[in-house]
Design a protein around this motif. Structure first.
Motif, PDB file in Angstrom:
ATOM      1  N   THR A  43       0.785  -1.558  -0.163  1.00 58.68           N
ATOM      2  CA  THR A  43      -0.268   0.255  -0.145  1.00 58.68           C
ATOM      3  C   THR A  43       0.790   1.115  -0.198  1.00 58.68           C
ATOM      4  O   THR A  43       0.347   2.358   0.126  1.00 58.68           O
ATOM      5  N   LEU A  44       2.546   1.289  -0.102  1.00 54.89           N
ATOM      6  CA  LEU A  44       3.172   2.239  -0.193  1.00 54.89           C
ATOM      7  C   LEU A  44       3.729   2.197  -1.545  1.00 54.89           C
ATOM      8  O   LEU A  44       4.327   1.914  -2.004  1.00 54.89           O
ATOM      9  N   ILE A  45       3.901   3.825  -1.778  1.00 54.03           N
ATOM     10  CA  ILE A  45       5.078   3.848  -3.205  1.00 54.03           C
ATOM     11  C   ILE A  45       5.896   5.615  -2.881  1.00 54.03           C
ATOM     12  O   ILE A  45       4.689   6.482  -2.236  1.00 54.03           O
ATOM     13  N   GLU A  46       6.799   5.535  -2.414  1.00 59.94           N
ATOM     14  CA  GLU A  46       7.311   6.946  -2.594  1.00 59.94           C
ATOM     15  C   GLU A  46       7.049   7.727  -3.116  1.00 59.94           C
ATOM     16  O   GLU A  46       7.951   7.147  -4.785  1.00 59.94           O
ATOM     17  N   VAL A  47       7.136   8.850  -3.195  1.00 59.29           N
ATOM     18  CA  VAL A  47       6.876  10.028  -4.283  1.00 59.29           C
ATOM     19  C   VAL A  47       8.538  10.731  -4.299  1.00 59.29           C
ATOM     20  O   VAL A  47       8.745  11.686  -2.900  1.00 59.29           O
ATOM     21  N   VAL A  48       8.944  10.392  -4.665  1.00 63.25           N
ATOM     22  CA  VAL A  48      10.566  11.312  -4.542  1.00 63.25           C
ATOM     23  C   VAL A  48      11.367  12.393  -5.543  1.00 63.25           C
ATOM     24  O   VAL A  48      10.917  11.981  -6.441  1.00 63.25           O
ATOM     25  N   ILE A  49      10.527  13.457  -4.559  1.00 70.31           N
ATOM     26  CA  ILE A  49      11.130  14.823  -5.548  1.00 70.31           C
ATOM     27  C   ILE A  49      13.110  15.136  -5.727  1.00 70.31           C
ATOM     28  O   ILE A  49      13.521  14.847  -4.729  1.00 70.31           O
ATOM     29  N   ALA A  50      13.020  15.600  -7.159  1.00 72.85           N
ATOM     30  CA  ALA A  50      14.548  15.630  -7.862  1.00 72.85           C
ATOM     31  C   ALA A  50      14.242  16.585  -7.325  1.00 72.85           C
ATOM     32  O   ALA A  50      13.484  18.176  -7.147  1.00 72.85           O
ATOM     33  N   PRO A  51      15.575  17.348  -7.294  1.00 73.26           N
ATOM     34  CA  PRO A  51      15.862  18.927  -7.737  1.00 73.26           C
ATOM     35  C   PRO A  51      14.943  19.591  -8.244  1.00 73.26           C
ATOM     36  O   PRO A  51      15.154  20.978  -8.060  1.00 73.26           O
ATOM     37  N   ASP A  52      14.742  19.425  -9.250  1.00 72.58           N
ATOM     38  CA  ASP A  52      14.227  19.764 -10.436  1.00 72.58           C
ATOM     39  C   ASP A  52      12.127  19.888 -11.180  1.00 72.58           C
ATOM     40  O   ASP A  52      12.236  20.681 -11.900  1.00 72.58           O
ATOM     41  N   THR A  53      12.392  18.773 -10.729  1.00 73.40           N
ATOM     42  CA  THR A  53      11.195  18.916 -10.444  1.00 73.40           C
ATOM     43  C   THR A  53       9.888  19.585 -10.507  1.00 73.40           C
ATOM     44  O   THR A  53       9.818  20.530  -9.510  1.00 73.40           O
ATOM     45  N   GLU A  54       8.971  20.273 -11.208  1.00 76.39           N
ATOM     46  CA  GLU A  54       8.430  21.181 -11.534  1.00 76.39           C
ATOM     47  C   GLU A  54       7.579  21.032 -10.087  1.00 76.39           C
ATOM     48  O   GLU A  54       6.894  20.071  -9.587  1.00 76.39           O
ATOM     49  N   VAL A  60       4.534   8.448   0.346  1.00 75.52           N
ATOM     50  CA  VAL A  60       5.249   9.378   1.499  1.00 75.52           C
ATOM     51  C   VAL A  60       6.190  10.498  -0.043  1.00 75.52           C
ATOM     52  O   VAL A  60       6.904   9.092  -0.181  1.00 75.52           O
ATOM     53  N   VAL A  61       5.895  11.222   0.273  1.00 78.79           N
ATOM     54  CA  VAL A  61       6.129  12.186   0.000  1.00 78.79           C
ATOM     55  C   VAL A  61       8.220  12.116   0.334  1.00 78.79           C
ATOM     56  O   VAL A  61       8.474  12.536   1.676  1.00 78.79           O
ATOM     57  N   VAL A  62       9.381  12.024  -0.555  1.00 83.28           N
ATOM     58  CA  VAL A  62      10.986  11.993   0.154  1.00 83.28           C
ATOM     59  C   VAL A  62      12.012  13.453  -0.964  1.00 83.28           C
ATOM     60  O   VAL A  62      11.715  13.264  -1.845  1.00 83.28           O
ATOM     61  N   GLN A  63      12.372  13.272  -0.172  1.00 88.40           N
ATOM     62  CA  GLN A  63      13.627  14.329  -1.037  1.00 88.40           C
ATOM     63  C   GLN A  63      14.840  13.923  -1.377  1.00 88.40           C
ATOM     64  O   GLN A  63      14.833  12.216  -0.613  1.00 88.40           O
ATOM     65  N   ASP A  64      15.153  13.869  -2.535  1.00 83.03           N
ATOM     66  CA  ASP A  64      15.975  12.538  -3.400  1.00 83.03           C
ATOM     67  C   ASP A  64      17.187  12.823  -2.376  1.00 83.03           C
ATOM     68  O   ASP A  64      18.197  14.009  -2.090  1.00 83.03           O
TER      69      ASP A  64
END
Length: 284
Positions: free
Chosen positions: A151-162, A181-185
């Motif tokens: 039931t989990l997906i990590e949404v990983v934000i890249a440095p330039d993600t809009e 789950v939102v995490v930074q790169d």
């Protein structure tokens, strides 16, 4: 409450266990799904895996029609099939060069407005984004194995993600019936970094004769309410996959992620876990 919507035209690069699971998730969500494979034999296997997963979900009570879902699945070997996709998720082997090649080839065929995502469990997205033409349309969507049950997906934000993409991606995850789950790169993100740390220490305990694999797993399951122990999880993920991630994390985060010799030895002997029939447990 605002209704959650998914991209309706989705592609998955790689139809192995993870790729087929990702395809299953979007098929169950109502999307039209293209799975890109390297040859006809691999394509046939990918189609079989994805549809078997759909059938199993229906057997368990999911509200879906198997024939209708099969009509929305297209398993291909030609990158030109990506030309109308809104979202494309790379799910190839956890190797930097392999992923870069897959992402670059996909980006060359996708519309400029499409989102390109990587299912990487550990590789820095900044490293991948630096090799792309449109880094603003790139992020990580880290699914977990087995995808249908997780039931989990990590949404990983890249440095330039809009910014708009950062806001939309968690809603896509919710529309799939999963939790974002939102995490930074960062190398290993949140889940792999913590999961690998526990698994490596459990492996060292087996190596040192502290306790058996079964008893170590039972300690975490009964004492900390983990649904399954770190060594059984390692068998399911694959010891070779764990080793590759550990080596990458050791390179970027230090010796605390250095793989135990026991893990190296098991991989060298072909004891890769469930997929080979033996790892820390006998799966035959």
């Amino acid at each position: 409450m605002t209704e959650l919507t998914l991209p309706t035209r989705v592609a998955v690069i790689g139809g192995g266990r993870m790729g087929a699971g990702i395809a299953h998730a979007f098929l169950m969500g109502g999307a039209d799904v293209v799975v890109l494979e390297r040859d006809d034999e691999s394509a046939a296997g990918a189609r079989e895996r994805a549809l078997a997963s759909v059938a199993k979900s229906i057997e368990r009570g999911a509200d879906a029609d198997a024939a209708e879902a099969a009509g929305r699945l297209h398993v291909v070997t030609d990158h030109a099939a990506l030309s109308d996709r809104e979202l494309c998720i790379e799910a190839v082997f956890e190797d930097l060069n392999v992923k870069v090649e897959a992402l670059q080839r996909a980006e060359s065929q996708l519309p400029d407005s499409a989102t390109l995502a990587s299912n990487t469990s550990s590789i820095s997205l900044a490293t991948l984004a630096a090799r792309l033409e449109r880094p603003g349309r790139f992020l990580g969507l880290h699914f977990f194995n087995p995808v249908p049950a997780s039931t989990l997906i990590e949404v990983v934000i890249a440095p330039d993600t809009e910014a708009g993409l950062q806001a939309a991606a968690p809603d896509w995850v919710r529309a799939l019936g999963k939790t974002p789950v939102v995490v930074q790169d960062s190398p290993g993100f949140a889940s792999s970094r913590l999961g690998v740390a526990i698994a490596l220490e459990a492996t060292r305990m087996v190596e040192e004769g502290v306790a058996s694999a079964a008893d170590i797993d039972a300690a975490m399951e009964l004492g900390y309410r983990h649904p399954q122990g770190p060594l059984r999880t390692t068998d399911i993920v694959g010891l070779d996959v764990r080793l590759g991630i550990a080596e990458y994390l050791a390179e970027h985060l230090g010796d605390r992620f250095a793989p135990p010799q026991l893990l190296r030895d098991k991989v060298a002997r072909g004891e890769l876990g469930r997929k080979s029939g033996k790892g820390f447990y006998d799966w035959n």
